[in-house]
Each structure stands twice: as C-alpha cells, then as structure tokens.
Design a protein around this motif. Structure first.
Motif, PDB file in Angstrom:
ATOM      1  N   ALA A  71       0.718   5.123 -39.789  1.00 53.48           N
ATOM      2  CA  ALA A  71       0.831   4.948 -41.241  1.00 53.48           C
ATOM      3  C   ALA A  71       1.264   3.519 -41.563  1.00 53.48           C
ATOM      4  CB  ALA A  71       1.815   5.955 -41.814  1.00 53.48           C
ATOM      5  N   TRP A  72       0.772   2.553 -40.789  1.00 56.21           N
ATOM      6  CA  TRP A  72       1.216   1.167 -40.927  1.00 56.21           C
ATOM      7  C   TRP A  72       1.005   0.605 -42.323  1.00 56.21           C
ATOM      8  CZ3 TRP A  72      -2.131  -2.662 -42.365  1.00 56.21           C
ATOM      9  CH2 TRP A  72      -3.504  -2.388 -42.241  1.00 56.21           C
ATOM     10  N   GLU A  73      -0.044   1.046 -43.021  1.00 53.69           N
ATOM     11  CA  GLU A  73      -0.302   0.513 -44.369  1.00 53.69           C
ATOM     12  C   GLU A  73       0.791   0.920 -45.353  1.00 53.69           C
ATOM     13  OE1 GLU A  73      -4.882  -0.035 -45.265  1.00 53.69           O
ATOM     14  OE2 GLU A  73      -4.467   1.982 -44.470  1.00 53.69           O
ATOM     15  N   ALA A  86      -2.588  -7.763 -40.494  1.00 55.12           N
ATOM     16  CA  ALA A  86      -3.948  -8.308 -40.419  1.00 55.12           C
ATOM     17  C   ALA A  86      -4.638  -7.849 -39.136  1.00 55.12           C
ATOM     18  CB  ALA A  86      -3.904  -9.832 -40.497  1.00 55.12           C
ATOM     19  N   ALA A  87      -3.901  -7.852 -38.034  1.00 55.46           N
ATOM     20  CA  ALA A  87      -4.469  -7.411 -36.755  1.00 55.46           C
ATOM     21  C   ALA A  87      -4.788  -5.923 -36.786  1.00 55.46           C
ATOM     22  CB  ALA A  87      -3.509  -7.725 -35.615  1.00 55.46           C
ATOM     23  N   LEU A  88      -3.936  -5.133 -37.386  1.00 54.11           N
ATOM     24  CA  LEU A  88      -4.168  -3.686 -37.460  1.00 54.11           C
ATOM     25  C   LEU A  88      -5.332  -3.354 -38.388  1.00 54.11           C
ATOM     26  CD1 LEU A  88      -0.453  -2.515 -37.483  1.00 54.11           C
ATOM     27  CD2 LEU A  88      -2.110  -2.275 -35.598  1.00 54.11           C
ATOM     28  N   ALA A  89      -5.457  -4.073 -39.494  1.00 54.78           N
ATOM     29  CA  ALA A  89      -6.596  -3.858 -40.393  1.00 54.78           C
ATOM     30  C   ALA A  89      -7.903  -4.201 -39.689  1.00 54.78           C
ATOM     31  CB  ALA A  89      -6.433  -4.689 -41.663  1.00 54.78           C
ATOM     32  N   LEU A  90      -7.903  -5.294 -38.936  1.00 56.11           N
ATOM     33  CA  LEU A  90      -9.100  -5.670 -38.187  1.00 56.11           C
ATOM     34  C   LEU A  90      -9.398  -4.630 -37.106  1.00 56.11           C
ATOM     35  CD1 LEU A  90     -11.329  -7.803 -37.889  1.00 56.11           C
ATOM     36  CD2 LEU A  90      -9.837  -8.961 -36.237  1.00 56.11           C
ATOM     37  N   THR A  91      -8.366  -4.131 -36.464  1.00 57.62           N
ATOM     38  CA  THR A  91      -8.544  -3.081 -35.451  1.00 57.62           C
ATOM     39  C   THR A  91      -9.248  -1.876 -36.048  1.00 57.62           C
ATOM     40  OG1 THR A  91      -6.564  -3.793 -34.262  1.00 57.62           O
ATOM     41  CG2 THR A  91      -7.328  -1.540 -33.857  1.00 57.62           C
ATOM     42  N   GLU A 113     -11.308 -12.262 -43.129  1.00 54.27           N
ATOM     43  CA  GLU A 113     -10.671 -13.487 -43.637  1.00 54.27           C
ATOM     44  C   GLU A 113      -9.147 -13.415 -43.540  1.00 54.27           C
ATOM     45  OE1 GLU A 113     -12.184 -16.274 -44.201  1.00 54.27           O
ATOM     46  OE2 GLU A 113     -14.121 -15.326 -43.835  1.00 54.27           O
ATOM     47  N   GLU A 114      -8.593 -12.256 -43.793  1.00 52.37           N
ATOM     48  CA  GLU A 114      -7.146 -12.096 -43.667  1.00 52.37           C
ATOM     49  C   GLU A 114      -6.714 -12.333 -42.218  1.00 52.37           C
ATOM     50  OE1 GLU A 114      -3.179 -11.508 -44.785  1.00 52.37           O
ATOM     51  OE2 GLU A 114      -4.926 -11.802 -46.064  1.00 52.37           O
ATOM     52  N   ALA A 115      -7.445 -11.759 -41.282  1.00 52.53           N
ATOM     53  CA  ALA A 115      -7.123 -11.976 -39.867  1.00 52.53           C
ATOM     54  C   ALA A 115      -7.300 -13.444 -39.497  1.00 52.53           C
ATOM     55  CB  ALA A 115      -7.992 -11.085 -38.982  1.00 52.53           C
ATOM     56  N   ALA A 116      -8.378 -14.051 -39.980  1.00 53.18           N
ATOM     57  CA  ALA A 116      -8.630 -15.466 -39.684  1.00 53.18           C
ATOM     58  C   ALA A 116      -7.531 -16.361 -40.248  1.00 53.18           C
ATOM     59  CB  ALA A 116      -9.990 -15.889 -40.228  1.00 53.18           C
ATOM     60  N   GLY A 117      -6.856 -15.908 -41.281  1.00 54.09           N
ATOM     61  CA  GLY A 117      -5.738 -16.663 -41.835  1.00 54.09           C
ATOM     62  C   GLY A 117      -4.480 -16.623 -40.984  1.00 54.09           C
TER      63      GLY A 117
END
Length: 153
Positions: A71-73, A86-91, A113-117
């Motif tokens: 439930a990280w979000e 950002a890493a978890l969203a990309l995962t 883009e969030e991860a790239a930031g």
C-alpha cells in the motif's frame, strides 16, 4: 499437483547475471529489494517474496516499509520518500503494462518522467533491467510452482 524443479543451468546463470548486474548498477541494495518485493507481490511469487524479504532485512529495510509496501501509495512520505515512490511506480507500470499500441506506450509518460527525475540515465536503465529481471524470475518460479522456503541466505 505436478511441477518441475528443473531449471536449465545456463538459463539460471543468465537470469542471475542480469539480476546481479542490474542491482549493482542501481547502487542501492535496499531500494533494489523494495522493487523486487513489490513486483513479486504483484506476480504472487511466494518463493521470491520469501527470499527477498530476508535479503531486504539484511540490507536494513525497515519492518514498517516491508509491512506497508503493498500500500505504498497510501503510506506517508515518512515511509517512502519521493525516489522510492518513483521507483515503485515504475515497477508497477513495467510489471503490469497498461494502455496499448494505439496509445503509444505501455509505461505512462508521467511515471517514466518521474523516475527519470530521480535517477540518472545509467541508474534508470539498471532500475528497468532489475524490474525486467525480477519479472522473469517471478514467472519462472510461479510457472514451475516453486513454493517458498527453499532459499537459504
């Protein structure tokens, strides 16, 4: 229930090499474990969860993070920082691709883009490789119906 324990040695070596290279290139063992655990949760891979929870604890990942990872979000910023989020969203986006060819991408632009930031090009490439690697492992283990408990640290 029928199952096969067979995993071709060369396949296992290749998957292990990809995982190791991706983790090393990411350069953050605790974050790497959060990523592989989250993908393993999504993929329902009990073997990988059992294994990576033990490894995460060895790398100092807190019990609070481990308990709230699914439930990280909804967990507060005091649990997962912006880089981890950002890493978890990309995962999640790489593990469960959405959209389709008509939409032009499977990973939403804003997630990428969030991860790239938060990650330079090299670390971002390693993060994506790590997500791909654990998804491969999850499918190999789930496909063979390998149960938890076989990992020894």
């Amino acid at each position: 229930m029928s199952r096969t324990r067979l995993l071709d040695r060369e396949v296992g070596k290749a998957l292990s090499a990809l995982s190791a290279a991706a983790k090393n290139g990411l350069g953050d063992p605790a974050l790497a474990e959060l990523v592989v655990i989250r993908a393993s949760q999504i993929n329902h891979c009990a073997f990988c969860l059992d294994m990576h929870l033990a490894i995460a604890r060895k790398h100092g990942v807190s019990e609070r993070q481990l308990g709230l990872l699914s439930a990280w979000e909804e967990a507060g910023d005091d649990v997962f920082d912006a880089r981890e989020r950002a890493a978890l969203a990309l995962t999640e986006a790489v593990t469960v691709p959405t959209g389709g060819a008509s939409q032009g991408a499977f990973v939403p632009d804003e997630v990428y883009e969030e991860a790239a930031g938060h990650f330079d090009d090299v670390r971002l490439a390693h993060l994506i490789a790590l997500i791909v690697a654990i998804n491969n492992w999850n499918r190999v283990m789930v496909g063979r119906r390998i149960e938890p408990g076989g990992y020894t640290p």
